[in-house]
Design a protein around this motif. Sequence first.
Motif, PDB file in Angstrom:
ATOM      1  N   HIS A 164       1.211  -1.850  -1.910  1.00  0.00           N
ATOM      2  CA  HIS A 164       0.707  -2.134  -0.701  1.00  0.00           C
ATOM      3  C   HIS A 164       1.825  -2.664   0.352  1.00  0.00           C
ATOM      4  CE1 HIS A 164      -3.268  -0.906  -1.894  1.00  0.00           C
ATOM      5  NE2 HIS A 164      -3.179  -2.099  -2.792  1.00  0.00           N
ATOM      6  N   TRP A 165       3.123  -2.189   0.046  1.00  0.00           N
ATOM      7  CA  TRP A 165       4.216  -2.473   0.972  1.00  0.00           C
ATOM      8  C   TRP A 165       4.312  -1.289   1.835  1.00  0.00           C
ATOM      9  CZ3 TRP A 165       8.681  -4.724  -2.646  1.00  0.00           C
ATOM     10  CH2 TRP A 165       8.214  -5.795  -3.111  1.00  0.00           C
ATOM     11  N   PRO A 166       4.906  -1.618   3.205  1.00  0.00           N
ATOM     12  CA  PRO A 166       5.306  -0.539   4.179  1.00  0.00           C
ATOM     13  C   PRO A 166       6.408   0.242   3.398  1.00  0.00           C
ATOM     14  CG  PRO A 166       5.219  -2.536   5.318  1.00  0.00           C
ATOM     15  CD  PRO A 166       4.863  -2.957   4.006  1.00  0.00           C
ATOM     16  N   LEU A 167       6.600   1.581   3.607  1.00  0.00           N
ATOM     17  CA  LEU A 167       7.431   2.329   2.676  1.00  0.00           C
ATOM     18  C   LEU A 167       8.802   2.042   3.076  1.00  0.00           C
ATOM     19  CD1 LEU A 167       8.380   4.645   0.924  1.00  0.00           C
ATOM     20  CD2 LEU A 167       7.925   6.252   2.881  1.00  0.00           C
ATOM     21  N   GLY A 168       9.123   1.698   4.557  1.00  0.00           N
ATOM     22  CA  GLY A 168      10.504   1.305   4.957  1.00  0.00           C
ATOM     23  C   GLY A 168      10.898   0.102   4.261  1.00  0.00           C
ATOM     24  N   TRP A 169       9.940  -0.867   4.177  1.00  0.00           N
ATOM     25  CA  TRP A 169      10.307  -2.258   3.590  1.00  0.00           C
ATOM     26  C   TRP A 169      10.533  -2.090   2.009  1.00  0.00           C
ATOM     27  CZ3 TRP A 169      11.958  -6.413   6.033  1.00  0.00           C
ATOM     28  CH2 TRP A 169      11.506  -6.510   7.429  1.00  0.00           C
TER      29      TRP A 169
END
Length: 448
Positions: A147-152
């Motif tokens: 559940h992390w942003p893809l960019g991060w």
Amino acid sequence: MHWLDWTVLLGTLGFIVVYGIWKTRHTSTLNGYLRGDNQDRWWAVVLSVMATQASAITFLSTPGQGFLDGMGFVQFYFGLPLAMVVIAFVFIPLFYKWNVYTAYEFIGKRFDHRARLLTAILFLIQRCLSTGFTIYAPSIVLSKVLHWPLGWTCAFIGTLVILYTTTGGAKAVGVTHKQQMAVMFAGLFVVFGFILYELRSSVSFGESLQLAGALGKMNIIDTSWDPTVKYTLWSGLIGGFFLQLSYFGTDQSQVQRYLGGKTPHEARSGLLMNGLVKIPMQFFILLIGVMVFVFYLFHPAPVHWNAANVEDMRTRVTAEGQSSQRTEHAIEDEHALNAAEIAQYAQAAVVAERAGNAVGSKARTADLQQALEQDRSLRAEYTEQLEVRLPDAEPNDKDYIFISFIMDQMPVGIVGLLLAMIFCAGMGSTSSQLSALATTSVMDVLRF
């Protein structure tokens, strides 16, 4: 995820990065930065070569390949030992004799500077794209699971690699590869042992292999000449030989790994050992996928392996209401009932086999195959509904099979270790590629 899993994951990755920076902080020479001062023994060459080839995709996709198609994919690597022999006795003596830093420097000395520049630029373009894919592809899966942003997620992997790669160059890459491979092997053995432990009350390891074989998952070698069959003995020996010959012989990300060998003999021994170890390693990873398949014969499996898609589907259905004649909830309920039948037939087939009832075992296996076919049909129907409800979602969930098993079934603490294994695989292959890109850019392009 539990706090203990986060501790194991971040602690493992943090230790590897800090250790790589600290161990190579005094690297100040060209030879040390680009070839690790030629200090690697044969076993270090083996680990570094394997870590470069084993990306995060290997540990996400290969078990899924074994789960869906069985062991046949291992034939893809049958040409590898032959390629290692050619490289060990033809390429390595020439590279060391001419004391080159890159494969393209050798081409320049063998032909001219134009050929060197052309091959170097082609490598830089191809490897830049490949490095981006090496980070981006597993990040898509990991970002949804964590559940992390893809960019991060991409930035997290890239930053960790850049920290120690820019500090110590090829030496830092070689040093961290040892720890990364240790984490990878530990993770593989732990998950394999866990599956055997969980299955012990239902089926033994030998019976698991027998059941998987009856369902077509243990067909390792295919000697047919049918061009429609993707993986055969002949495609592995012929196609695999030339593919591995080009990769290990001309791709700087691999060439740089064995050019760091202490002597030509150490480099040669490392490559030959890689040819012997790589096939068993891939066999073992595929076998884990097969064992996950057996595990889900006795335990209920999700109707779709990408949990994020399932959650989004339920949210969309709740918001919009049911619009199809056959509802998504009905498919899920039918899938749950079918999963219970699969477990019943699988256990009945094992019991009949134990009793020596060959006829009964064959009949129950046929029932099991029919139930598995119904399972595939329900999954396909659910995917069709998903494509209608969520047109922007990725319907292919093959790469989520193994990570879904890890997140749903593994105990606290072990989840963190296995996620660290996947991150280490991504970091190991990416660091080799970044180091190779830097070496080629400096030695073959900028210094012209």
